[in-house]
Every structure is written in C-alpha cells, then in structure tokens.
Scaffold this motif. Structure first.
Motif, PDB file in Angstrom:
ATOM      1  N   MET A   1     -19.983  53.712  38.568  1.00 59.33           N
ATOM      2  CA  MET A   1     -19.516  55.065  38.879  1.00 59.33           C
ATOM      3  C   MET A   1     -20.092  55.528  40.215  1.00 59.33           C
ATOM      4  SD  MET A   1     -19.390  58.294  36.289  1.00 59.33           S
ATOM      5  CE  MET A   1     -21.128  58.246  35.975  1.00 59.33           C
ATOM      6  N   LYS A   2     -21.377  55.212  40.434  1.00 59.13           N
ATOM      7  CA  LYS A   2     -22.006  55.573  41.700  1.00 59.13           C
ATOM      8  C   LYS A   2     -21.402  54.796  42.854  1.00 59.13           C
ATOM      9  CE  LYS A   2     -26.563  55.772  43.901  1.00 59.13           C
ATOM     10  NZ  LYS A   2     -28.017  55.470  43.726  1.00 59.13           N
ATOM     11  N   ARG A   3     -21.098  53.537  42.612  1.00 54.94           N
ATOM     12  CA  ARG A   3     -20.513  52.719  43.675  1.00 54.94           C
ATOM     13  C   ARG A   3     -19.130  53.217  44.061  1.00 54.94           C
ATOM     14  NH1 ARG A   3     -19.353  46.159  43.291  1.00 54.94           N
ATOM     15  NH2 ARG A   3     -18.489  45.929  45.387  1.00 54.94           N
ATOM     16  N   ASN A   6     -19.497  56.216  46.249  1.00 50.63           N
ATOM     17  CA  ASN A   6     -19.944  55.871  47.605  1.00 50.63           C
ATOM     18  C   ASN A   6     -18.797  55.337  48.454  1.00 50.63           C
ATOM     19  OD1 ASN A   6     -22.579  56.648  47.017  1.00 50.63           O
ATOM     20  ND2 ASN A   6     -23.182  54.590  46.380  1.00 50.63           N
ATOM     21  N   VAL A   7     -17.920  54.523  47.829  1.00 45.55           N
ATOM     22  CA  VAL A   7     -16.777  53.981  48.558  1.00 45.55           C
ATOM     23  C   VAL A   7     -15.801  55.097  48.917  1.00 45.55           C
ATOM     24  CG1 VAL A   7     -14.805  52.419  48.415  1.00 45.55           C
ATOM     25  CG2 VAL A   7     -17.023  51.707  47.535  1.00 45.55           C
ATOM     26  N   ILE A   8     -15.613  56.055  48.014  1.00 45.36           N
ATOM     27  CA  ILE A   8     -14.699  57.170  48.296  1.00 45.36           C
ATOM     28  C   ILE A   8     -15.210  57.998  49.478  1.00 45.36           C
ATOM     29  CG2 ILE A   8     -13.760  59.315  47.364  1.00 45.36           C
ATOM     30  CD1 ILE A   8     -12.430  56.810  46.276  1.00 45.36           C
ATOM     31  N   LYS A   9     -16.534  58.176  49.577  1.00 51.76           N
ATOM     32  CA  LYS A   9     -17.098  58.906  50.716  1.00 51.76           C
ATOM     33  C   LYS A   9     -16.829  58.196  52.036  1.00 51.76           C
ATOM     34  CE  LYS A   9     -20.822  61.051  48.024  1.00 51.76           C
ATOM     35  NZ  LYS A   9     -22.293  61.137  47.819  1.00 51.76           N
ATOM     36  N   VAL A  10     -16.928  56.857  52.000  1.00 54.24           N
ATOM     37  CA  VAL A  10     -16.627  56.087  53.210  1.00 54.24           C
ATOM     38  C   VAL A  10     -15.144  56.163  53.546  1.00 54.24           C
ATOM     39  CG1 VAL A  10     -16.690  53.781  54.223  1.00 54.24           C
ATOM     40  CG2 VAL A  10     -18.581  54.551  52.787  1.00 54.24           C
ATOM     41  N   LEU A  11     -14.288  56.126  52.523  1.00 54.58           N
ATOM     42  CA  LEU A  11     -12.845  56.202  52.756  1.00 54.58           C
ATOM     43  C   LEU A  11     -12.438  57.519  53.402  1.00 54.58           C
ATOM     44  CD1 LEU A  11     -11.419  54.573  49.507  1.00 54.58           C
ATOM     45  CD2 LEU A  11     -11.143  53.729  51.822  1.00 54.58           C
ATOM     46  N   ASN A  12     -13.081  58.586  53.003  1.00 57.95           N
ATOM     47  CA  ASN A  12     -12.738  59.896  53.563  1.00 57.95           C
ATOM     48  C   ASN A  12     -13.110  60.012  55.035  1.00 57.95           C
ATOM     49  OD1 ASN A  12     -11.752  60.726  51.063  1.00 57.95           O
ATOM     50  ND2 ASN A  12     -13.750  61.525  50.401  1.00 57.95           N
ATOM     51  N   LYS A  13     -14.067  59.198  55.488  1.00 58.72           N
ATOM     52  CA  LYS A  13     -14.474  59.242  56.894  1.00 58.72           C
ATOM     53  C   LYS A  13     -13.682  58.277  57.769  1.00 58.72           C
ATOM     54  CE  LYS A  13     -19.269  60.453  55.747  1.00 58.72           C
ATOM     55  NZ  LYS A  13     -20.690  60.015  55.848  1.00 58.72           N
ATOM     56  N   SER A 115      -8.614  54.081  43.337  1.00 63.00           N
ATOM     57  CA  SER A 115      -7.974  55.312  42.873  1.00 63.00           C
ATOM     58  C   SER A 115      -8.297  55.630  41.410  1.00 63.00           C
ATOM     59  CB  SER A 115      -6.453  55.195  43.047  1.00 63.00           C
ATOM     60  OG  SER A 115      -5.954  54.097  42.284  1.00 63.00           O
ATOM     61  N   PHE A 116      -8.917  54.691  40.689  1.00 63.11           N
ATOM     62  CA  PHE A 116      -9.233  54.906  39.280  1.00 63.11           C
ATOM     63  C   PHE A 116     -10.518  55.725  39.149  1.00 63.11           C
ATOM     64  CE2 PHE A 116     -11.371  51.074  40.643  1.00 63.11           C
ATOM     65  CZ  PHE A 116     -12.641  51.192  40.087  1.00 63.11           C
ATOM     66  N   LYS A 117     -10.780  56.178  37.936  1.00 59.30           N
ATOM     67  CA  LYS A 117     -11.981  56.947  37.636  1.00 59.30           C
ATOM     68  C   LYS A 117     -12.744  56.263  36.505  1.00 59.30           C
ATOM     69  CE  LYS A 117      -9.605  60.605  36.830  1.00 59.30           C
ATOM     70  NZ  LYS A 117      -9.232  61.976  36.419  1.00 59.30           N
ATOM     71  N   VAL A 118     -14.064  56.326  36.554  1.00 61.38           N
ATOM     72  CA  VAL A 118     -14.922  55.768  35.516  1.00 61.38           C
ATOM     73  C   VAL A 118     -15.376  56.915  34.617  1.00 61.38           C
ATOM     74  CG1 VAL A 118     -17.042  54.495  35.022  1.00 61.38           C
ATOM     75  CG2 VAL A 118     -15.684  53.924  37.046  1.00 61.38           C
ATOM     76  N   GLU A 119     -15.115  56.789  33.329  1.00 60.05           N
ATOM     77  CA  GLU A 119     -15.480  57.846  32.389  1.00 60.05           C
ATOM     78  C   GLU A 119     -16.998  57.843  32.153  1.00 60.05           C
ATOM     79  OE1 GLU A 119     -13.636  60.165  31.170  1.00 60.05           O
ATOM     80  OE2 GLU A 119     -11.783  59.405  32.110  1.00 60.05           O
TER      81      GLU A 119
END
Length: 210
Positions: A1-3, A6-13, A115-119
């Motif tokens: 979930m943390k990983r 972190n990837v989503i933060k990089v994608l937004n930049k 694009s998926f989410k971890v519960e």
C-alpha cells in the motif's frame, strides 16, 4: 500500500508521454545519433554508419535494427534515431518519437498499472482464529532399499587422483618384492655336515659328517 502511494506521487510529478526511465534513455540515444549518418535505400530501410566504422541496417516499418538493441529494450537505438532524423530531413512523415517506443514505457500504461487500490486491514490481534493445528507433524519417512549413499560425493578429479595413488602404491610394492626375493640360481649351497660346498646335508654322501 505504501509502495503504490509512493509511485502515485511520482506519477503526479511526471510530464510528457513517457516514463522517466524511457525519457532518459530516448534523450541519450538522440544525443548519440548526431554522430551517425544514414543512407536511404528508397524503401523502409536505412544503412547507418558511425564514427568507428560500425555499420548497421535499420528497418523502420518492422521497427528492427541489426544492432538488436531496439528489439531488446523497446526504445529506438541511436541507429534508429539517425534514420528518423534522415526521414525528417527528407520531409517524410515521422510523427511523434514516443510512438516508436514500446507501450510499456508510456506514462499512460504506468498509470493504468497502478490504478488499483489496496484495501487496509485490521490489526493482527483482531484476525479470526484458524482451525489449522498449531503442531505440524512431519511426513512419514520411508527408508529406501539398499546401502545408503555417502554424504560426500567424489568428484572426477578426486577419483583420478585416488586411482593414480593406487597405481603408485602397487608399483612400489612390486619393486619391494623383487628386491627382497632374490633368485637362488646363482647361489652356492654349503653342506651342514661336511662343510663342503656344492651339496646340502640331504644329498651328502659322507659318513657321520666326515
């Protein structure tokens, strides 16, 4: 979930159609392509020659290069970039460079992968108890028929060394036996009765040893 976060933060930049890795490799190949020259064959192939007399064939339609790096990495190599520059200089339709890169390096592909989410889950103390027994019994052991193998297996080099040692020991023992057992063919027999040479006490003809 943390990983994933972190990837989503990089994608937004990220900016541009490619991932940071794909963009870095493509820009490096564009820089190297300035040292090469391409020659068109009036088709979809180009002959690319470099400063070190390295020459390769590029097929733009099949997206292949004899250098094989384009097929392995999925990113146009320096020879392919030289061919695309030659096409642009001849006013041919090239299009966007990122379209020649494999879709695995596209930023849209990267976004779709994450694009998926971890519960989230509860604490371990709140997990339901399992019916599985805590003591695990090992599987039954079946003893194989025959003599068990040795723990250490002799290698081919060790086997040759042992055979050579045995041969040396056998040859040495044969030499020792030959030196110890002398032949009696050239020895002179002395009689124990008459003390004369040439016969023994069993064949002695003298009486009372005189």
């Amino acid at each position: 979930m943390k990983r994933v976060c972190n990837v989503i933060k990089v994608l937004n930049k990220c900016q541009g159609p490619l991932t940071p890795t794909g963009t870095r490799i493509l820009e490096a190949n564009i820089t190297l392509a300035s040292k090469y020259h391409a020659r068109w064959n009036r088709g979809q192939k180009y002959q690319v020659k470099g400063p070190w007399n390295d020459q390769h064939v590029v097929d733009i339609e099949k997206r292949e290069c004899s250098y094989r790096k384009w097929e392995l990495t999925g990113i146009p190599c320096k020879h392919a970039m030289t061919s695309l520059n030659e096409m642009a200089d001849n006013n041919e339709k090239v299009g966007e460079l990122y379209t020649y890169v494999h879709k695995v390096y596209w930023l849209d592909t990267w976004k779709e992968m994450y694009s998926f989410k971890v519960e989230p889950i509860k604490s371990r103390a709140m997990w339901p108890k399992s019916d599985c027994p805590t003591t695990l019994v090992p599987p039954p052991h079946n003893k194989a028929i025959g003599r068990p193998k040795k723990k250490k297996r002799i290698t081919a080099e060790e086997r040759i060394d042992i055979q050579q040692r045995k041969r040396q020991a056998n040859s040495q023992s044969q030499k020792d036996n030959e030196t110890q057992s002398l032949s009696s063919k050239f020895l002179t027999v002395t009689c124990s009765k008459c003390k004369q040479k040439g016969h023994n006490s069993r064949t002695c003809k003298a009486k009372d040893g005189n």
